[in-house]
Design a protein around this motif. Sequence first.
Motif, PDB file in Angstrom:
ATOM      1  N   VAL A 138     -43.434 -28.647   1.143  1.00 28.21           N
ATOM      2  CA  VAL A 138     -42.914 -27.482   1.871  1.00 28.21           C
ATOM      3  C   VAL A 138     -43.807 -26.268   1.653  1.00 28.21           C
ATOM      4  CG1 VAL A 138     -40.536 -28.340   1.731  1.00 28.21           C
ATOM      5  CG2 VAL A 138     -41.372 -26.735  -0.004  1.00 28.21           C
ATOM      6  N   ALA A 139     -43.751 -25.334   2.572  1.00 23.43           N
ATOM      7  CA  ALA A 139     -44.520 -24.098   2.463  1.00 23.43           C
ATOM      8  C   ALA A 139     -43.763 -23.043   1.668  1.00 23.43           C
ATOM      9  CB  ALA A 139     -44.864 -23.557   3.846  1.00 23.43           C
ATOM     10  N   ASP A 140     -42.439 -23.024   1.794  1.00 25.41           N
ATOM     11  CA  ASP A 140     -41.621 -21.991   1.157  1.00 25.41           C
ATOM     12  C   ASP A 140     -40.488 -22.661   0.390  1.00 25.41           C
ATOM     13  OD1 ASP A 140     -39.815 -19.931   0.509  1.00 25.41           O
ATOM     14  OD2 ASP A 140     -40.332 -18.790   2.306  1.00 25.41           O
ATOM     15  N   LEU A 141     -40.709 -22.879  -0.895  1.00 26.62           N
ATOM     16  CA  LEU A 141     -39.745 -23.601  -1.730  1.00 26.62           C
ATOM     17  C   LEU A 141     -38.368 -22.947  -1.712  1.00 26.62           C
ATOM     18  CD1 LEU A 141     -39.232 -25.907  -3.751  1.00 26.62           C
ATOM     19  CD2 LEU A 141     -40.052 -24.385  -5.556  1.00 26.62           C
ATOM     20  N   ASP A 173     -51.736 -24.404 -12.892  1.00 25.61           N
ATOM     21  CA  ASP A 173     -53.135 -24.798 -12.736  1.00 25.61           C
ATOM     22  C   ASP A 173     -53.370 -25.568 -11.438  1.00 25.61           C
ATOM     23  OD1 ASP A 173     -53.719 -23.577 -15.123  1.00 25.61           O
ATOM     24  OD2 ASP A 173     -53.713 -25.441 -16.286  1.00 25.61           O
ATOM     25  N   ALA A 174     -52.369 -26.300 -10.993  1.00 21.78           N
ATOM     26  CA  ALA A 174     -52.484 -27.052  -9.741  1.00 21.78           C
ATOM     27  C   ALA A 174     -51.933 -26.273  -8.556  1.00 21.78           C
ATOM     28  CB  ALA A 174     -51.741 -28.388  -9.872  1.00 21.78           C
ATOM     29  N   GLY A 175     -51.302 -25.123  -8.824  1.00 25.77           N
ATOM     30  CA  GLY A 175     -50.690 -24.355  -7.741  1.00 25.77           C
ATOM     31  C   GLY A 175     -49.461 -25.024  -7.164  1.00 25.77           C
ATOM     32  N   VAL A 176     -48.735 -25.771  -7.984  1.00 24.94           N
ATOM     33  CA  VAL A 176     -47.588 -26.555  -7.522  1.00 24.94           C
ATOM     34  C   VAL A 176     -46.309 -26.094  -8.204  1.00 24.94           C
ATOM     35  CG1 VAL A 176     -46.571 -28.872  -7.502  1.00 24.94           C
ATOM     36  CG2 VAL A 176     -48.991 -28.581  -7.013  1.00 24.94           C
ATOM     37  N   ARG A 177     -45.251 -25.976  -7.407  1.00 25.30           N
ATOM     38  CA  ARG A 177     -43.888 -25.740  -7.906  1.00 25.30           C
ATOM     39  C   ARG A 177     -43.003 -26.788  -7.255  1.00 25.30           C
ATOM     40  NH1 ARG A 177     -41.258 -20.427  -7.083  1.00 25.30           N
ATOM     41  NH2 ARG A 177     -41.449 -20.958  -4.895  1.00 25.30           N
ATOM     42  N   SER A 223     -49.639 -24.081  -3.188  1.00 26.36           N
ATOM     43  CA  SER A 223     -50.315 -22.966  -2.537  1.00 26.36           C
ATOM     44  C   SER A 223     -51.488 -23.494  -1.717  1.00 26.36           C
ATOM     45  CB  SER A 223     -50.794 -21.949  -3.581  1.00 26.36           C
ATOM     46  OG  SER A 223     -51.667 -22.562  -4.508  1.00 26.36           O
ATOM     47  N   GLY A 224     -51.615 -22.948  -0.514  1.00 29.81           N
ATOM     48  CA  GLY A 224     -52.699 -23.353   0.379  1.00 29.81           C
ATOM     49  C   GLY A 224     -52.409 -24.580   1.207  1.00 29.81           C
ATOM     50  N   SER A 225     -51.219 -25.173   1.055  1.00 29.02           N
ATOM     51  CA  SER A 225     -50.910 -26.347   1.879  1.00 29.02           C
ATOM     52  C   SER A 225     -50.772 -25.919   3.335  1.00 29.02           C
ATOM     53  CB  SER A 225     -49.618 -27.027   1.406  1.00 29.02           C
ATOM     54  OG  SER A 225     -48.495 -26.221   1.681  1.00 29.02           O
ATOM     55  N   SER A 226     -50.957 -26.867   4.221  1.00 25.02           N
ATOM     56  CA  SER A 226     -50.832 -26.558   5.642  1.00 25.02           C
ATOM     57  C   SER A 226     -49.957 -27.605   6.307  1.00 25.02           C
ATOM     58  CB  SER A 226     -52.208 -26.508   6.316  1.00 25.02           C
ATOM     59  OG  SER A 226     -52.866 -27.746   6.159  1.00 25.02           O
TER      60      SER A 226
END
Length: 139
Positions: free
Chosen positions: A13-16, A40-44, A62-65
């Motif tokens: 998802v873009a917006d958790l 570090d991976a930009g993941v939540r 972060s940065g996913s499309s």
Amino acid sequence: MIAARFHHVSLSVADLAAQEAWYGDAFGLTEVEERIEMPDAGVRTAVLSDAAGLRVEFVERSGSSPVTHADPFAATSAQTFTHLALRVADLDAAFASLTAERGAGAVSPPAPGATEGMRYAYVTDPEGNLLELIETAQD
């Protein structure tokens, strides 16, 4: 043979926070079973569940499309997961509520399924993920 049972599905998802709120309101996924932050991976991530045991993991990076398709069923042209199917007790009420009150996109309205006593419909969540709603005679 390995004995297995379904545990959960994971959606990118873009917006958790927005997806947590939407699925909580729409399907009662309000129990937070786990939350993980990997800076570090930009993941939540968040794994949400309901009282009946349905679990959905939401992963925000972060940065996913978004993946876009010409039509909602085009994902079937690639060998990947294509949709989340959810059994509902009242298909007409669920479809109307999701599309009229909760901002889901209508893809295909309630229709008879291939199995006797089954009906289905498709909607998209606010980020465009395809959801199949299924009503069965046993509901």
